[in-house]
Design an enzyme around this catalytic site. Structure first.
Site, PDB file in Angstrom:
ATOM      1  N   SER A   1       4.539  -6.944  -2.357  1.00  0.00           N
ATOM      2  CA  SER A   1       4.683  -7.158  -0.911  1.00  0.00           C
ATOM      3  C   SER A   1       5.248  -8.555  -0.687  1.00  0.00           C
ATOM      4  CB  SER A   1       3.341  -6.991  -0.199  1.00  0.00           C
ATOM      5  OG  SER A   1       2.534  -8.101  -0.456  1.00  0.00           O
ATOM      6  N   ALA A   2       5.435  -8.924   0.567  1.00  0.00           N
ATOM      7  CA  ALA A   2       6.011 -10.243   0.872  1.00  0.00           C
ATOM      8  C   ALA A   2       4.985 -11.197   1.461  1.00  0.00           C
ATOM      9  CB  ALA A   2       7.173 -10.083   1.857  1.00  0.00           C
ATOM     10  N   HIS A   3       3.925 -10.652   2.063  1.00  0.00           N
ATOM     11  CA  HIS A   3       3.062 -11.526   2.866  1.00  0.00           C
ATOM     12  C   HIS A   3       2.062 -12.333   2.057  1.00  0.00           C
ATOM     13  CE1 HIS A   3      -0.763  -9.075   3.288  1.00  0.00           C
ATOM     14  NE2 HIS A   3       0.048  -8.167   2.795  1.00  0.00           N
TER      15      HIS A   3
ATOM     16  N   ASN B   1      -7.310  -9.118  -6.844  1.00  0.00           N
ATOM     17  CA  ASN B   1      -7.322  -9.864  -5.584  1.00  0.00           C
ATOM     18  C   ASN B   1      -8.656 -10.543  -5.313  1.00  0.00           C
ATOM     19  OD1 ASN B   1      -7.715  -6.905  -5.445  1.00  0.00           O
ATOM     20  ND2 ASN B   1      -8.395  -7.322  -3.362  1.00  0.00           N
TER      21      ASN B   1
ATOM     22  N   CYS C   1     -19.387  -3.589  -0.424  1.00  0.00           N
ATOM     23  CA  CYS C   1     -19.722  -2.169  -0.526  1.00  0.00           C
ATOM     24  C   CYS C   1     -20.937  -1.898   0.346  1.00  0.00           C
ATOM     25  CB  CYS C   1     -20.023  -1.832  -1.981  1.00  0.00           C
ATOM     26  SG  CYS C   1     -20.783  -0.240  -2.191  1.00  0.00           S
TER      27      CYS C   1
ATOM     28  N   THR D   1       0.839  -1.204   0.000  1.00  0.00           N
ATOM     29  CA  THR D   1       0.000   0.000   0.000  1.00  0.00           C
ATOM     30  C   THR D   1       0.873   1.253   0.000  1.00  0.00           C
ATOM     31  OG1 THR D   1      -1.738  -1.159   1.216  1.00  0.00           O
ATOM     32  CG2 THR D   1      -1.795   1.238   1.302  1.00  0.00           C
TER      33      THR D   1
ATOM     34  N   GLN E   1      -0.565  -9.272  -5.899  1.00  0.00           N
ATOM     35  CA  GLN E   1      -1.042 -10.657  -6.054  1.00  0.00           C
ATOM     36  C   GLN E   1      -0.284 -11.361  -7.185  1.00  0.00           C
ATOM     37  OE1 GLN E   1      -3.218 -12.216  -4.084  1.00  0.00           O
ATOM     38  NE2 GLN E   1      -4.041 -10.493  -2.946  1.00  0.00           N
TER      39      GLN E   1
ATOM     40  N   THR F   1      15.067   3.971   9.644  1.00  0.00           N
ATOM     41  CA  THR F   1      15.978   2.819   9.717  1.00  0.00           C
ATOM     42  C   THR F   1      15.353   1.612   9.037  1.00  0.00           C
ATOM     43  OG1 THR F   1      16.830   3.677  11.788  1.00  0.00           O
ATOM     44  CG2 THR F   1      17.273   1.348  11.334  1.00  0.00           C
TER      45      THR F   1
HETATM   46  C1  LIG Z   1      -3.830  -6.267  -5.247  1.00  0.00           C
HETATM   47  C2  LIG Z   1      -3.412  -5.760  -3.912  1.00  0.00           C
HETATM   48  N1  LIG Z   1      -2.802  -4.569  -3.816  1.00  0.00           N
HETATM   49  C3  LIG Z   1      -2.378  -4.076  -2.650  1.00  0.00           C
HETATM   50  C4  LIG Z   1      -2.570  -4.774  -1.482  1.00  0.00           C
HETATM   51  C5  LIG Z   1      -2.079  -4.198  -0.201  1.00  0.00           C
HETATM   52  O1  LIG Z   1      -0.952  -4.908   0.237  1.00  0.00           O
HETATM   53  P1  LIG Z   1      -0.290  -4.619   1.670  1.00  0.00           P
HETATM   54  O2  LIG Z   1      -1.087  -5.394   2.638  1.00  0.00           O
HETATM   55  O3  LIG Z   1       1.121  -5.117   1.559  1.00  0.00           O
HETATM   56  O4  LIG Z   1      -0.348  -3.169   1.875  1.00  0.00           O
HETATM   57  C6  LIG Z   1      -3.213  -6.012  -1.523  1.00  0.00           C
HETATM   58  C7  LIG Z   1      -3.478  -6.771  -0.277  1.00  0.00           C
HETATM   59  O5  LIG Z   1      -4.405  -7.540  -0.194  1.00  0.00           O
HETATM   60  C8  LIG Z   1      -3.635  -6.524  -2.772  1.00  0.00           C
HETATM   61  O6  LIG Z   1      -4.246  -7.714  -2.872  1.00  0.00           O
END
Ligand SMILES: Cc1ncc(COP(=O)(O)O)c(C=O)c1O
Length: 389
Positions: free
Chosen positions: A206-208, A158, A332, A75, A186, A244
């Protein structure tokens, strides 16, 4: 106690792999030094950050001069790219430029663009998607003729799983020299992106989503693409992100991508096999169900459905009570409309838009847990329908 094999929300996040944890551990312990400190003790941490950066460069086949900036999340990475482009244009022209985004962006992109538009710094323009959630490239080509300052399109959705024609979109943008940001949070977790084949100007990751730690992300920015800091302070990350460095998480992220490449064929085959079994089971055994998103061009672990005249909030909650974790995406709730925005964007009629459900498989999913989930799903959909009949 929740059973890991009943977790079917890998698109939301993944558990950390033991190998990733092992790679991170020394940087919480004996190698805790601040990478900016000059003494040898801290230089081990500094080198770990440099190495992680180089591993990601190799992973994405980025050029030597491309910049890789570690951030606190995907994000944050998307925010930095969008803020950079929008404010750079504002500074140079004093005018609000247009940012073109798809109708199915994650809130990390959508709300950043809308937020900046609300403040008067840019205008947001939407490229619609088709019934399969693919971006309408014909409309993109029309709209890009007006020279937006940035095109930002999600690599793979996603909620609906659809993979966008990223290389083609990159070519469309390059042809008119409009920078292209791809939110690959994703996509990068389930494919091997090659930046020489797909000339993307900004990739955010991202990594998670791939068995790495939460709270770490990165931008891969093509050499010459505008990029400015959003967090000011020290000169870390070549002055592009002060603070840091989160050394352990940076190391963990690079390790998660290394393992993704090594295990890619096996991992994607395994998640696809269980995913396909679930899709077949749902569509053949649950009446009035449909797959949402593209039938083939979808993330290898991703199944998304809609169940006619079912309230997915109740469905999710009933499955949770039976021990299963699944997702209903971002529902929504504005103006009393209940439904999923993305299902509206792909043109589903009202009796389908409340019934969206996402099931995503992963390393710990088994045939038995998939069978148990399908049985619970069948039963719950039947019960919910009988209550409202
Ligand atoms: C397509 C997409 N973009 C951005 C994000 C946000 O990722 P983060 O949790 O690393 O901020 C997600 C998280 O679900 C995502 O699926």
């Amino acid at each position: 106690m929740q059973r890991l094999e009943n977790y079917f929300d890998y698109a939301a996040t993944t558990p950390i792999l033991p190998e990733v944890r092992d790679a991170m551990n020394p940087y919480f312990n004996e190698l805790f030094g601040n990478p900016s400190a000059p003494y040898a003790f801290a230089q081990r941490a500094f080198h770990a950050v440099c190495q992680a950066r180089e591993k990601l460069r190799v992973h994405f086949n980025a050029s030597a001069d491309d910049r890789i900036v570690f951030t606190g999340s995907s994000t944050e990475a998307a925010n930095q790219v969008i803020w950079s482009c929008v404010l750079d244009h504002w500074r140079k022209t004093g005018k609000a430029g247009t940012v073109l985004i798809s109708a199915t962006e994650h809130s990390a992109v959508r709300n950043t663009v809308y937020g900046l538009a609300k403040m008067g710094f840019c205008e947001a323009e939407i490229v619609p998607v088709g019934a399969d959630a693919k971006v309408r490239c014909d409309i993109l080509e029309e709209k890009i003729a007006a020279r937006p300052i940035l095109v930002s399109i999600i690599g793979a959705n996603n909620e609906l799983g659809t993979i966008q024609p990223v290389a083609g979109i990159a070519e469309i943008c390059r042809a008119v020299q409009v920078p292209f940001h791809c939110d690959a949070t994703q996509l990068a977790a389930h494919s091997l992106i090659d930046l020489q084949t797909a000339p993307i100007d900004y990739l955010t990751i991202s990594a998670h989503k791939l068995y790495g730690p939460k709270g770490i992300g990165a931008i891969v920015a093509r050499d010459g693409a505008v990029l400015n800091p959003m967090i000011f302070g020290g000169s870390q990350e070549s002055g592009l992100r002060a603070g840091t460095e989160n050394v352990a998480y940076i190391v963990g992220m690079a390790e998660a991508y290394r393992i993704l490449k090594t295990d890619f064929a096996v991992r994607s085959a395994q998640e696809r096999k269980i995913r396909d079994w679930i899709i077949l089971g749902v569509l053949s055994e649950i009446p009035d169900s449909r797959l949402t998103g593209h039938a083939e061009d979808r993330l290898s672990h991703h199944a998304s459905f809609s169940f006619r005249n079912v309230d997915s909030l109740l469905l999710q909650s009933a499955l949770d009570q039976r021990g299963f974790a699944v997702s209903i995406g971002s529902a929504c709730r504005s103006n009393q409309i209940r439904g999923q925005q993305q299902l509206i964007e792909i043109g589903l009629s009202p009796e389908w838009i409340n019934g969206g459900l996402r099931i995503t498989t992963g390393l710990y999913s088994t045939s038995d847990s998939a069978a148990a989930l399908l049985a619970a799903l069948k039963d719950t959909v039947r019960t919910l329908r009988s209550l409202t009949a």
